[in-house]
Motif scaffolding. Structure first.
Motif, PDB file in Angstrom:
ATOM      1  N   ASP A   8      85.515 -55.263 -41.155  1.00 14.38           N
ATOM      2  CA  ASP A   8      85.513 -54.900 -42.311  1.00 14.38           C
ATOM      3  C   ASP A   8      85.077 -55.252 -43.548  1.00 14.38           C
ATOM      4  OD1 ASP A   8      86.613 -54.330 -44.838  1.00 14.38           O
ATOM      5  OD2 ASP A   8      89.179 -55.154 -44.266  1.00 14.38           O
ATOM      6  N   THR A  15      91.158 -59.688 -38.227  1.00 16.84           N
ATOM      7  CA  THR A  15      92.924 -58.978 -37.785  1.00 16.84           C
ATOM      8  C   THR A  15      94.040 -59.111 -38.512  1.00 16.84           C
ATOM      9  OG1 THR A  15      93.273 -61.571 -37.293  1.00 16.84           O
ATOM     10  CG2 THR A  15      92.135 -60.431 -36.029  1.00 16.84           C
ATOM     11  N   ALA A  16      95.086 -58.474 -38.087  1.00 16.60           N
ATOM     12  CA  ALA A  16      95.834 -58.025 -39.405  1.00 16.60           C
ATOM     13  C   ALA A  16      97.071 -59.559 -39.504  1.00 16.60           C
ATOM     14  CB  ALA A  16      96.749 -57.489 -38.506  1.00 16.60           C
ATOM     15  N   ARG A 255      97.725 -52.584 -43.245  1.00 18.10           N
ATOM     16  CA  ARG A 255      96.778 -51.525 -42.265  1.00 18.10           C
ATOM     17  C   ARG A 255      96.515 -50.239 -41.499  1.00 18.10           C
ATOM     18  NH1 ARG A 255      93.221 -55.622 -42.141  1.00 18.10           N
ATOM     19  NH2 ARG A 255      92.162 -55.149 -39.900  1.00 18.10           N
ATOM     20  N   GLU A 257      96.372 -47.299 -39.146  1.00 16.60           N
ATOM     21  CA  GLU A 257      96.196 -46.373 -37.735  1.00 16.60           C
ATOM     22  C   GLU A 257      95.648 -44.967 -37.718  1.00 16.60           C
ATOM     23  OE1 GLU A 257      99.816 -46.897 -36.846  1.00 16.60           O
ATOM     24  OE2 GLU A 257     100.036 -49.323 -36.363  1.00 16.60           O
ATOM     25  N   HIS A 290      90.243 -51.703 -42.829  1.00 20.58           N
ATOM     26  CA  HIS A 290      91.656 -52.107 -43.494  1.00 20.58           C
ATOM     27  C   HIS A 290      92.030 -51.494 -42.261  1.00 20.58           C
ATOM     28  CE1 HIS A 290      91.578 -53.993 -46.986  1.00 20.58           C
ATOM     29  NE2 HIS A 290      90.779 -52.613 -47.740  1.00 20.58           N
ATOM     30  N   ASN A 292      92.858 -50.645 -38.241  1.00 17.59           N
ATOM     31  CA  ASN A 292      93.508 -52.332 -37.245  1.00 17.59           C
ATOM     32  C   ASN A 292      93.209 -51.190 -36.226  1.00 17.59           C
ATOM     33  OD1 ASN A 292      95.025 -54.239 -37.011  1.00 17.59           O
ATOM     34  ND2 ASN A 292      96.286 -52.863 -35.735  1.00 17.59           N
ATOM     35  N   ASP A 293      93.646 -49.796 -36.191  1.00 18.52           N
ATOM     36  CA  ASP A 293      93.615 -49.292 -34.264  1.00 18.52           C
ATOM     37  C   ASP A 293      93.191 -47.728 -34.489  1.00 18.52           C
ATOM     38  OD1 ASP A 293      93.181 -49.541 -31.589  1.00 18.52           O
ATOM     39  OD2 ASP A 293      95.238 -49.642 -31.594  1.00 18.52           O
TER      40      ASP A 293
END
Length: 334
Positions: A8, A15-16, A255, A257, A290, A292-293
């Motif tokens: 980030d 991580t979250a 987060r 996605e 931010h 996350n995936d």
């Protein structure tokens, strides 16, 4: 060498789990500050009868009501996905954002009620010096809490925490309004206190509208302007990616996605295609705040173009026209 390997670029939140811990810490610390301010103001309201200070105090108490659910939402978001909730529980944070909006609306309604009653039935104000001091303390305390909440909210990407920060900033403005109301009374205009209380209610309603925009946008899977373009730019810069298509992104709590489709050389092996998808995934994690995936879907491309027959099996599900063409080509009658 001494900085953690962060994904980030705004802050070193990797991580979250780390982001949720930061949000919980911010909520508890700011809760303590708001609680101390509210207790002081309650005492002074009781001895002064100030409607403007009552309005400010009610708004501060709203923070105490909404901070606990926010902490619960952060903790829920750290739970592992289940078969019933395969995407996890991070959306609880966005639901708390709606709760925050409801509390803001309720506080505005209570302020309007008390203000109208004070205008109809004027009340004598006492201990104006204390009211004046409480307004100054409230303004300073609320602004410090607002700065802290908004900074952490932006750091971890939490719309709910940013909304709470804006809520605190509104309290700071209302505290300043309390000070102005006291000055009005000192200058011989006793109705100033109640009128300032009404203006506070209007300001709170404006804050309500502004806070709802971000929260509702996230509940509708909306993202900030420019995010999709940023994802396209980053993915397109990866060597070997011929084109980027079908970009999807949404917030889940604090987060992001995403899903993207990339075109790659059709002659690559499965292992090489997978490696290119990994490189694209990794570059996005490093560059998009931010995130996350991200799911990277590979399309075979010839000179930057994927032929239609690559999706022959699923194309007829894309529209009624495509379905009819598929049925006619195979002599299927419905």
């Amino acid at each position: 060498m001494f900085r953690p390997h962060a994904h980030d670029h705004t802050e070193a939140i990797q991580t979250a789990e780390e982001a949720s811990s930061e949000g919980i810490r911010a909520a508890w610390i700011s809760l303590g500050g708001m609680g101390a301010t509210a207790v002081l103001q309650i005492v002074i309201v009781a001895v002064s009868g100030s409607i403007a200070l009552l309005a400010d105090t009610l708004h501060n108490l709203g923070h105490l009501v909404t901070t606990i659910p926010l902490v619960i939402a952060f903790r829920l978001g750290r739970r592992a996905p289940t078969k019933k909730y395969p995407f996890g529980y991070r959306r609880a944070e966005d639901l708390v954002g709606l709760l925050i909006a409801g509390v803001i609306a309720l506080s505005a309604a209570l302020i309007i009620w008390e203000t109208v009653d004070a205008l109809i039935n004027p009340r004598d104000l006492t201990n104006l010096g204390w009211v004046f001091a409480a307004g100054l303390v409230g303004a300073l305390g609320n602004e410090l809490v607002a700065i802290y909440r908004i900074r952490i909210g932006r750091k971890i990407g939490s719309a709910a925490l940013i909304a709470e920060g804006n809520h605190a900033r509104a309290d700071g403005f209302t505290s300043i309004a309390v000070v102005l109301g006291v000055i009005g009374v000192w200058l011989g205009f006793p109705e100033a206190d109640a009128i300032i209380g009404l203006l506070i209610a209007v300001a709170i309603l404006w804050i309500l509208v502004e806070s709802c925009k971000s929260v509702i946008r996230r509940l509708m899977d909306g993202v900030e302007p420019g995010l999709v373009d940023d994802i396209r730019r980053v993915a397109s810069s990866v060597p070997g990616v011929q084109y980027v298509d079908a970009i999807r992104a949404r917030w889940s709590g604090h987060r992001l996605e995403a899903q993207i489709t990339v075109g790659v050389d059709a002659t690559l092996t499965v292992a090489d295609g997978h490696q290119l998808a990994e490189e694209t995934h990794h570059e996005l994690l490093h560059t998009i705040p931010h995130l996350n995936d991200v799911s990277v879907h590979i399309h075979p491309a010839y000179d930057g173009v994927t032929p239609p027959e690559a999706h022959e099996l699923t194309h007829h599900h894309s529209s009624p026209e495509a379905r009819r063409a598929y049925q006619e080509a195979r002599g299927i009658t419905v």
